[in-house]
Design a protein around this motif. Structure first.
Motif, mmCIF file in Angstrom:
data_model
loop_
_atom_site.group_PDB
_atom_site.id
_atom_site.type_symbol
_atom_site.label_atom_id
_atom_site.label_comp_id
_atom_site.label_asym_id
_atom_site.label_seq_id
_atom_site.Cartn_x
_atom_site.Cartn_y
_atom_site.Cartn_z
ATOM 1 N N PHE A 74 19.637 27.211 -21.015
ATOM 2 C CA PHE A 74 18.587 26.299 -20.549
ATOM 3 C C PHE A 74 19.203 24.927 -20.295
ATOM 4 O O PHE A 74 19.127 24.011 -21.109
ATOM 5 C CB PHE A 74 17.464 26.220 -21.587
ATOM 6 N N LYS A 75 19.829 24.814 -19.113
ATOM 7 C CA LYS A 75 20.481 23.573 -18.709
ATOM 8 C C LYS A 75 20.148 23.283 -17.252
ATOM 9 O O LYS A 75 19.825 24.188 -16.471
ATOM 10 C CB LYS A 75 22.004 23.665 -18.871
ATOM 11 N N ALA A 76 20.219 22.010 -16.884
ATOM 12 C CA ALA A 76 19.944 21.612 -15.499
ATOM 13 C C ALA A 76 20.904 22.319 -14.552
ATOM 14 O O ALA A 76 22.107 22.391 -14.800
ATOM 15 C CB ALA A 76 20.065 20.097 -15.351
ATOM 16 N N GLY A 77 20.352 22.834 -13.444
ATOM 17 C CA GLY A 77 21.149 23.540 -12.460
ATOM 18 C C GLY A 77 21.082 25.046 -12.583
ATOM 19 O O GLY A 77 21.539 25.755 -11.689
ATOM 20 N N THR A 78 20.511 25.556 -13.676
ATOM 21 C CA THR A 78 20.393 27.005 -13.855
ATOM 22 C C THR A 78 19.285 27.552 -12.956
ATOM 23 O O THR A 78 18.194 26.987 -12.902
ATOM 24 C CB THR A 78 20.082 27.345 -15.320
ATOM 25 N N GLU A 131 15.879 19.556 -14.862
ATOM 26 C CA GLU A 131 15.918 18.696 -16.048
ATOM 27 C C GLU A 131 15.684 19.563 -17.286
ATOM 28 O O GLU A 131 14.761 20.377 -17.306
ATOM 29 C CB GLU A 131 14.856 17.603 -15.960
ATOM 30 N N ALA A 132 16.525 19.403 -18.292
ATOM 31 C CA ALA A 132 16.392 20.140 -19.544
ATOM 32 C C ALA A 132 16.475 19.141 -20.697
ATOM 33 O O ALA A 132 17.473 18.434 -20.851
ATOM 34 C CB ALA A 132 17.486 21.194 -19.673
ATOM 35 N N LEU A 133 15.413 19.079 -21.488
ATOM 36 C CA LEU A 133 15.325 18.080 -22.555
ATOM 37 C C LEU A 133 15.498 18.676 -23.945
ATOM 38 O O LEU A 133 15.451 17.941 -24.930
ATOM 39 C CB LEU A 133 13.969 17.359 -22.468
ATOM 40 N N VAL A 134 15.652 19.993 -24.035
ATOM 41 C CA VAL A 134 15.833 20.648 -25.338
ATOM 42 C C VAL A 134 16.985 21.650 -25.233
ATOM 43 O O VAL A 134 17.390 22.034 -24.140
ATOM 44 C CB VAL A 134 14.543 21.371 -25.791
ATOM 45 N N GLY A 160 11.275 20.217 -19.862
ATOM 46 C CA GLY A 160 12.140 20.137 -18.692
ATOM 47 C C GLY A 160 11.344 20.077 -17.407
ATOM 48 O O GLY A 160 10.121 19.849 -17.414
ATOM 49 N N GLU A 161 12.056 20.288 -16.299
ATOM 50 C CA GLU A 161 11.441 20.231 -14.976
ATOM 51 C C GLU A 161 12.034 21.351 -14.127
ATOM 52 O O GLU A 161 13.245 21.583 -14.143
ATOM 53 C CB GLU A 161 11.715 18.861 -14.344
ATOM 54 N N PHE A 162 11.171 22.016 -13.359
ATOM 55 C CA PHE A 162 11.574 23.190 -12.589
ATOM 56 C C PHE A 162 11.041 23.049 -11.168
ATOM 57 O O PHE A 162 9.869 22.707 -10.966
ATOM 58 C CB PHE A 162 11.002 24.456 -13.255
ATOM 59 N N ILE A 163 11.913 23.276 -10.153
ATOM 60 C CA ILE A 163 11.503 23.092 -8.760
ATOM 61 C C ILE A 163 11.920 24.296 -7.920
ATOM 62 O O ILE A 163 12.793 25.075 -8.296
ATOM 63 C CB ILE A 163 12.109 21.812 -8.143
ATOM 64 N N ASP A 164 11.265 24.401 -6.773
ATOM 65 C CA ASP A 164 11.662 25.372 -5.751
ATOM 66 C C ASP A 164 12.505 24.621 -4.715
ATOM 67 O O ASP A 164 11.983 23.741 -4.016
ATOM 68 C CB ASP A 164 10.421 25.977 -5.091
#
Length: 370
Positions: A85-89, A200-203, A216-220
């Motif tokens: 669970f990291k940004a860019g995954t 975005e991953a905050l945990v 976090g934040e998740f986008i298409d």
């Protein structure tokens, strides 16, 4: 004799002064310089009125159209998942984004399920005697009851008497308590609502997650939206579906978008209206700054020139008789960042194409023929 001598000396002094003065004047006089008359060369073009599209220039940042902020509705320790669970995954639709430990909650749910099972089991003898027709339905329900699966829906009531009987034994309350816990249990697993990428991953695994905490934040990343502000004067000209040309600040890359929404409210401070443009391209990223050219309308019998050629925003220089500079009044229609659309000139009139320093009305000039 003395007076005569003094008079003669005075006359001689005056004559000498006059002669000396004339000599000095003649010596200091220089011939007047002669100047050759210089005629400046100008660059012109013939006016050709035509339909000029009014292009509204605006800019803005790209925002993912499908974008969610991930929050936790339950508490617990974040578990390790198959993907970090990291940004860019990247995740596919339905894939688990993260999981929160639910062992304690699951045990509570199983306890409530067992209580529901026991309550139904306890009423079977009474059902066999008082409601023999409905007994078979409830017996089949118990046989299909699996503690490790989702609780099945209760059998339909065939009469009000059966409904009152079942409700009076607390079975309905126990059933909905179980369904409520099952819904809460499902929230320990957060799944991707669409295919996309985590921005975005905050945990991280092992972190204690609290209710309402942002995770976090998740986008298409396939489709983006850009918000642009346009002068309210052209609000009635903006149409949903209009094509929009987009470019980066360096003008090295071009994209094509489409107006999908136009706000119905005008900003009272800036007197602008917001339009929303959809754009799809593999090179785009959220947060990129782009410039948009929105075609609002077309002006008939107009030309487009550089704003530098305007004089007091109401006149331009034209050439009369191929040699006389003339200040001609025009009607500005639309001001762009570098260009201006004007009306009021006749076809084949000669207009300056470059700024002439020191120009004035009536100035004699020479046209560059090249």
């Amino acid at each position: 004799m003395r007076k005569i001598i003094l008079a003669i000396l005075g006359v001689l002094t005056i004559v000498g002064a006059i002669l000396l003065g004339n000599y000095l004047i003649d010596k200091n006089q220089k011939p007047k310089p002669t100047f050759e008359r210089q005629i400046k060369t100008v660059f012109v073009e013939n006016v050709s009125n035509k339909n000029i599209p009014i292009v509204l220039t605006a800019s803005g940042n790209l925002i993912a159209k499908n974008k969610i902020e991930i929050y936790s509705e339950v508490s617990g320790v974040l578990k390790v998942s198959n993907k970090l669970f990291k940004a860019g995954t990247k995740y596919n639709r339905g894939e688990t984004l993260l999981g929160i430990n639910s062992d304690e909650f699951y045990a509570s749910l199983q306890s409530q399920k067992s209580n529901l099972y026991n309550l139904i089991t306890a009423i079977l003898p009474d059902l066999r005697l008082d409601y023999p027709v409905e007994f078979k339905n409830w017996e089949n329900y118990l046989q299909g009851f699996d503690m490790n699966k989702s609780t099945p829906k209760l059998p339909e009531f065939s009469s009000d008497k059966e409904k009152y009987f079942i409700s009076g034994r607390g079975i309905l309350t126990a059933y909905y308590n179980v369904k409520n816990l099952e819904v809460r249990l499902s929230k320990h697993q957060i799944r991707a609502p669409f295919s996309g990428v985590l921005t975005e991953a905050l945990v991280s695994p092992g972190t204690l997650v609290r209710v309402g905490q942002k995770l976090g934040e998740f986008i298409d990343p396939k489709i983006y939206e850009m918000e642009v502000s346009v002068n309210s004067e052209y609000a009635d000209l903006l149409k949903v579906g209009n094509s929009v040309d987009l470019s980066n600040l360096e003008k090295t890359k071009k994209y094509t978008g489409k107006v999908v929404r136009v706000n119905g409210k005008v900003d009272q401070v800036t007197q602008t209206i917001k339009a929303y443009v959809d754009v799809i391209h593999a090179d785009l990223k959220e947060g990129m700054f782009l410039e948009a050219d929105l075609v609002a309308k077309s002006e008939i019998d107009a030309i487009e020139i550089s704003r530098k050629l305007l004089v007091d925003n109401q006149s331009v220089y034209t050439i009369k008789n191929d040699s006389i500079l003339t200040l001609t009044n025009i009607q500005p229609v639309y001001f762009g960042s570098e260009k201006v659309v004007i009306k009021g000139l006749e076809n084949n009139q000669k207009i300056l194409t470059q700024v002439l320093p020191g120009a004035f009305d009536g100035m004699i000039v020479k046209i560059n023929k090249q």
